[in-house]
Design a protein around this motif. Sequence first.
Motif, PDB file in Angstrom:
ATOM      1  N   VAL A  93       5.634  20.397  27.794  1.00 47.07           N
ATOM      2  CA  VAL A  93       5.526  20.475  29.252  1.00 47.07           C
ATOM      3  C   VAL A  93       6.884  20.926  29.775  1.00 47.07           C
ATOM      4  O   VAL A  93       7.911  20.342  29.420  1.00 47.07           O
ATOM      5  CB  VAL A  93       5.133  19.121  29.872  1.00 47.07           C
ATOM      6  CG1 VAL A  93       5.106  19.225  31.391  1.00 47.07           C
ATOM      7  CG2 VAL A  93       3.789  18.665  29.330  1.00 47.07           C
ATOM      8  N   GLN A 118       2.157  22.881  31.484  1.00 50.62           N
ATOM      9  CA  GLN A 118       1.974  22.843  30.032  1.00 50.62           C
ATOM     10  C   GLN A 118       2.067  24.239  29.442  1.00 50.62           C
ATOM     11  O   GLN A 118       1.398  25.171  29.915  1.00 50.62           O
ATOM     12  CB  GLN A 118       0.618  22.236  29.682  1.00 50.62           C
ATOM     13  CG  GLN A 118       0.298  22.203  28.202  1.00 50.62           C
ATOM     14  CD  GLN A 118       1.141  21.210  27.431  1.00 50.62           C
ATOM     15  OE1 GLN A 118       1.299  20.071  27.849  1.00 50.62           O
ATOM     16  NE2 GLN A 118       1.694  21.650  26.295  1.00 50.62           N
ATOM     17  N   THR A 120       1.493  25.896  25.680  1.00 49.25           N
ATOM     18  CA  THR A 120       1.014  25.653  24.334  1.00 49.25           C
ATOM     19  C   THR A 120       1.025  26.967  23.558  1.00 49.25           C
ATOM     20  O   THR A 120       0.430  27.951  24.010  1.00 49.25           O
ATOM     21  CB  THR A 120      -0.408  25.071  24.341  1.00 49.25           C
ATOM     22  OG1 THR A 120      -0.421  23.867  25.110  1.00 49.25           O
ATOM     23  CG2 THR A 120      -0.883  24.761  22.923  1.00 49.25           C
TER      24      THR A 120
END
Length: 123
Positions: A93, A118, A120
């Motif tokens: 994050v 976030q 990823t």
Amino acid sequence: QVQLVESGGGLVQAGGSLRLSCATSGLTFSNYNMAYFRQAPGKEREFVTAISWTGSTIYYTDSVKGRFTISRDNAKNTVYLQMNSLKPEDTAVYYCAATTAQAMRVIYEYDYWGQGTQVTVSS
């Protein structure tokens, strides 16, 4: 009321790119040094990069040098983080933060924080 609102996170494959934005309000943006920190699951929040209020001083943590670029637009009260060549270990994050302190790499010097976005990176 001071607000920092991050956007631009998401899911990307390794080697890909993302651009984060942090729009601010309620503060005199041009008076503040700005930074991005990140926090991976089970780990402490860590410094990523910072830019001074003039844009003349920039710091990066070693692991992102040459891949990430921080910039700011004082007319739009916004700071940006361009992230290229992303790696799975960049998954976290990401938080933007604002400080008037000179010690821009010190987390405890930051007065205001965004809610986080976030990022990823899949392998």
